[in-house]
Enzyme design. Structure first.
Site, PDB file in Angstrom:
ATOM      1  N   TYR A 188      38.300  32.755  40.100  1.00 34.31           N
ATOM      2  CA  TYR A 188      38.285  33.992  39.319  1.00 34.31           C
ATOM      3  C   TYR A 188      37.795  35.219  40.082  1.00 34.31           C
ATOM      4  O   TYR A 188      38.420  36.274  40.038  1.00 34.31           O
ATOM      5  CB  TYR A 188      37.415  33.781  38.067  1.00 34.31           C
ATOM      6  CG  TYR A 188      37.073  35.053  37.322  1.00 34.31           C
ATOM      7  CD1 TYR A 188      38.058  35.783  36.644  1.00 34.31           C
ATOM      8  CD2 TYR A 188      35.768  35.543  37.303  1.00 34.31           C
ATOM      9  CE1 TYR A 188      37.738  36.960  35.968  1.00 34.31           C
ATOM     10  CE2 TYR A 188      35.440  36.719  36.627  1.00 34.31           C
ATOM     11  CZ  TYR A 188      36.428  37.420  35.958  1.00 34.31           C
ATOM     12  OH  TYR A 188      36.113  38.584  35.300  1.00 34.31           O
TER      13      TYR A 188
ATOM     14  N   GLY B  96      31.940  43.843  40.309  1.00 37.68           N
ATOM     15  CA  GLY B  96      30.839  44.397  39.537  1.00 37.68           C
ATOM     16  C   GLY B  96      31.219  45.753  39.002  1.00 37.68           C
ATOM     17  O   GLY B  96      31.614  46.627  39.780  1.00 37.68           O
TER      18      GLY B  96
ATOM     19  N   CYS C 112      28.238  40.385  42.595  1.00 35.95           N
ATOM     20  CA  CYS C 112      28.241  41.777  43.027  1.00 35.95           C
ATOM     21  C   CYS C 112      29.081  41.896  44.285  1.00 35.95           C
ATOM     22  O   CYS C 112      29.468  40.888  44.876  1.00 35.95           O
ATOM     23  CB  CYS C 112      26.825  42.236  43.339  1.00 35.95           C
ATOM     24  SG  CYS C 112      25.715  42.110  41.927  1.00 35.95           S
TER      25      CYS C 112
ATOM     26  N   ASN D 223      24.003  40.235  46.835  1.00 35.17           N
ATOM     27  CA  ASN D 223      24.921  39.522  45.943  1.00 35.17           C
ATOM     28  C   ASN D 223      24.404  38.100  45.807  1.00 35.17           C
ATOM     29  O   ASN D 223      24.212  37.417  46.814  1.00 35.17           O
ATOM     30  CB  ASN D 223      26.339  39.529  46.540  1.00 35.17           C
ATOM     31  CG  ASN D 223      27.314  38.614  45.801  1.00 35.17           C
ATOM     32  OD1 ASN D 223      28.255  38.120  46.405  1.00 35.17           O
ATOM     33  ND2 ASN D 223      27.116  38.383  44.523  1.00 35.17           N
ATOM     34  N   GLY D 224      24.182  37.665  44.581  1.00 39.61           N
ATOM     35  CA  GLY D 224      23.700  36.305  44.356  1.00 39.61           C
ATOM     36  C   GLY D 224      22.529  36.295  43.399  1.00 39.61           C
ATOM     37  O   GLY D 224      22.263  37.289  42.716  1.00 39.61           O
TER      38      GLY D 224
HETATM   39  O1  LIG Z   1      36.562  32.373  28.243  1.00 35.88           O
HETATM   40  P1  LIG Z   1      36.102  33.741  28.542  1.00 35.88           P
HETATM   41  O2  LIG Z   1      34.603  33.873  28.313  1.00 35.88           O
HETATM   42  O3  LIG Z   1      36.880  34.796  27.842  1.00 35.88           O
HETATM   43  O4  LIG Z   1      36.254  33.984  30.114  1.00 35.88           O
HETATM   44  C1  LIG Z   1      37.395  33.670  30.853  1.00 35.88           C
HETATM   45  C2  LIG Z   1      38.332  34.835  30.971  1.00 35.88           C
HETATM   46  O5  LIG Z   1      37.669  35.969  31.585  1.00 35.88           O
HETATM   47  C3  LIG Z   1      38.313  36.306  32.787  1.00 35.88           C
HETATM   48  O6  LIG Z   1      39.222  37.389  32.617  1.00 35.88           O
HETATM   49  P2  LIG Z   1      38.822  38.928  32.800  1.00 35.88           P
HETATM   50  O7  LIG Z   1      39.320  39.715  31.666  1.00 35.88           O
HETATM   51  O8  LIG Z   1      37.349  39.063  33.072  1.00 35.88           O
HETATM   52  O9  LIG Z   1      39.515  39.402  34.162  1.00 35.88           O
HETATM   53  P3  LIG Z   1      41.005  39.351  34.760  1.00 35.88           P
HETATM   54  O10 LIG Z   1      41.734  40.570  34.242  1.00 35.88           O
HETATM   55  O11 LIG Z   1      40.770  39.424  36.247  1.00 35.88           O
HETATM   56  O12 LIG Z   1      41.682  38.096  34.365  1.00 35.88           O
HETATM   57  C4  LIG Z   1      39.086  35.074  33.197  1.00 35.88           C
HETATM   58  O13 LIG Z   1      40.201  35.401  34.002  1.00 35.88           O
HETATM   59  C5  LIG Z   1      39.516  34.507  31.866  1.00 35.88           C
HETATM   60  O14 LIG Z   1      40.655  35.185  31.397  1.00 35.88           O
HETATM   61  N1  LIG Z   2      25.953  39.230  40.587  1.00 38.29           N
HETATM   62  C1  LIG Z   2      25.072  39.487  41.508  1.00 38.29           C
HETATM   63  O1  LIG Z   2      25.273  39.202  42.675  1.00 38.29           O
HETATM   64  C2  LIG Z   2      23.785  40.088  41.024  1.00 38.29           C
HETATM   65  C3  LIG Z   2      22.728  40.410  42.062  1.00 38.29           C
HETATM   66  C4  LIG Z   2      21.352  40.513  41.440  1.00 38.29           C
HETATM   67  N2  LIG Z   2      20.884  39.198  41.009  1.00 38.29           N
HETATM   68  C5  LIG Z   2      21.375  41.489  40.272  1.00 38.29           C
HETATM   69  O2  LIG Z   2      21.363  41.067  39.130  1.00 38.29           O
HETATM   70  O3  LIG Z   2      21.429  42.674  40.490  1.00 38.29           O
HETATM   71 MG   LIG Z   3      41.361  36.731  32.803  1.00 40.05          MG
END
Ligand SMILES: O=P(O)(O)OC[C@H]1O[C@H](OP(=O)(O)OP(=O)(O)O)[C@H](O)[C@@H]1O
Ligand SMILES: NC(=O)CC[C@H](N)C(=O)O
Ligand SMILES: [Mg+2]
Length: 506
Positions: free
Chosen positions: A260, A28, A2, A101-102
């Protein structure tokens, strides 16, 4: 993951918090919320949706006050219902509201403590509501009428002695100020910023946020990272107090932030996210040169968006052309942080489309930052072939993800991870690649550590199964899986309950 933000200002903070949340949106996409304090009252707006959809002009007008906090949510505990959007509120002591967050790893135990010992009712399945009630309970035990920063820090110490897992937190206390704190391992990021107050010479305004990019966006200067285990309290009149509130603080930031989660223009724990990604490209490029010297690759193509900086560096390293062969629909967000596998699957093709000319008759090297469930890589390789690629090689800038995450990334179930129990060859076959190569963990660590050698150990559990909080065993992982596997999430996401707390501007 988050995003959280909090500001103690000397003029209205609603717009700054809104703007900060929009630059933290990548953390998020499920729900957003803001709470401000005006005339001794909390004003709140929170709902499911993106920041731009949750806050309409009428909500912004009512979010008055010079102090406030905000949250963008990516659910990793409980359900994705609007009732679990943050910040959460309790009315005693003083009136408290909190954004987190967490993920707590002993949320169940704390839930029982809060119910039985503290006799506080929790009305959702969120671990963040548990954390708020624990803080409220500890604060209530310590303060009489007016509370001092010493008492606030004592309450955080008590929370730290009971809570386990990952938490970067920002909270407001009516009549007192804003509190922010980070878990003893510093797993989730938190930065402190300040700016001069225009109206009152000599007075400072303070801001905390998940990432430094949020400070940049609203004109605050980066001061420093909040240290693992540290708490920061800013009184309503703008005085800053800080204290170490953990007995054993250690620097163990989550390495996946660099891979990421975080924006490239953020600096987390003195490490530039962009710089770390460029280093990942250099190291992976070197490995490709060592191990794939016999392959004839024509072009390097990133899988937008996160891998672009990495792929460009790999292309430079290999002295090959870099081409953006996939076009990203700018109106579709991140797929990995969408709740539910069916939604994630459908989104890949809506989000990315191939430019045939970059693939036709070529041996292409596709680069991504990570392969988690394989949702993206499998479909993207298929698209590259449909576009006429001869051979499709695939490189991942992070190692095989084989273990669940328990600290705020929604990878609760090992069975959903494509690399779980499989070797590289098997994974390559599953995603349909002609060759697959992963970054080594040592190289990833060195890529991130380069600009801050003080970081002893990154939190790397998804790659090696070593959990820095040392409280994770198989029975906990089994319990987590039963709560949060794909089927469980699709069911819990369907329940839509209204909030039972302070008036929520509808
Ligand atoms: O193996 P998967 O389960 O598919 O997850 C990995 C993928 O998901 C994320 O991209 P995402 O589309 O969330 O965001 P981005 O546009 O920032 O790359 C990450 O960058 C990979 O491309
Ligand atoms: N990704 C997060 O930081 C999530 C915070 C919290 N555990 C929720 O689910 O709302
Ligand atoms: Mg991606």
């Amino acid at each position: 993951m988050c995003g959280i933000v909090g500001i103690v200002g000397s003029q209205a903070v609603n717009q700054s918090i809104y703007d900060a949340l929009t630059v933290l949106q990548h953390r998020g996409q499920d729900a957003a919320g803001i709470v401000t304090i005006t005339k001794g009252m909390f004003k709140q707006r929170k709902a499911n949706g993106l920041v731009k959809d949750v806050f309409e002009a009428r909500h912004m007008q009512r979010l008055q006050g010079n102090v406030g906090i905000g949250h963008v949510r990516y659910p990793t505990a409980g359900s994705s219902s609007a009732a679990e959007a943050q910040p959460f509120y309790v009315n005693s002591p003083f009136g408290l509201t909190l954004a987190h967050n967490g993920n707590l790893t002993n949320a169940q135990e704390l839930r029982e403590f809060v119910a039985k010992t503290a006799r506080r009712h929790i009305n959702t399945t969120s671990d963040s509501e548990v954390l708020l009630n624990l803080l409220a309970h500890e604060l209530d035990k310590l303060v009489l009428e007016q509370c001092t920063e010493k008492q606030i820090f004592a309450a955080v110490k008590a929370v730290n002695s009971k809570a386990r897992g990952a938490y970067a937190v920002v909270a407001l206390v009516i009549g007192q100020g804003m509190l922010a704190f980070r878990d003893a391992n510093g797993i989730r990021p938190l930065v402190l910023g300040q700016r001069d107050c225009e109206a009152v010479p000599g007075r400072k305004e303070y801001m905390v946020a998940s990432e430094s990019v949020a400070l940049d966006a609203v004109g605050f200067k980066f001061v420093r990272d909040v240290a693992p285990g540290e708490a920061v309290f800013i009184s309503l009149d703008g005085q800053l107090f800080t204290e170490q509130c953990s007995e054993k603080p250690r620097y163990n930031p989550c390495i996946f932030e660099y891979v990421y989660f975080a924006r490239p223009d953020s600096v987390i724990d003195k490490v530039s996210v962009y710089g770390a990604r460029v280093n990942m490209g250099t190291r992976l490029g070197e490995k490709i040169q060592r191990e794939w010297s016999d392959l004839e690759i024509d072009v390097v193509i990133p899988i937008p968006e996160t891998s672009c900086d990495i792929a460009l560096q790999i292309a430079l390293q290999l002295e090959l052309p870099y081409r953006q062969g996939f076009v990203k629909n700018r109106y579709i967000g991140r797929t990995f942080i969408m709740p539910g596998q069916s939604q994630r699957r459908k989104s890949v093709r809506r989000k990315l489309n191939a430019i045939d000319v970059e693939f036709k008759g070529k041996n292409v090297l596709l680069v991504d930052d990570s392969i988690v469930r394989g949702t993206t890589s499998e479909q993207i390789i298929e698209m590259a072939r449909e576009a006429g690629a001869k051979k499709v090689y695939f490189a991942s800038a992070s190692p095989e993800i084989r273990f669940p995450n328990v600290y705020g990334i929604d990878m609760p179930s090992a069975n959903e991870l494509i690399a779980h129990g499989r070797d590289v060859e098997e994974i390559g076959t599953l995603i349909g690649a002609d060759g697959l190569i992963y970054q080594d963990l040592e190289d990833l660590i060195e890529a991130c550590r380069a600009s801050n050698p003080d970081i002893q150990d990154f939190e790397t559990s998804v790659f090696n199964g070593k959990y820095v909080t040392q409280d994770i065993d198989q029975s906990y992982l089994d319990y987590l899986e039963s709560l949060r596997n794909n089927d469980a999430q699709e069911i819990s996401g369907q329940e839509e309950v209204t909030n039972l707390e302070i008036h929520n501007e509808g």
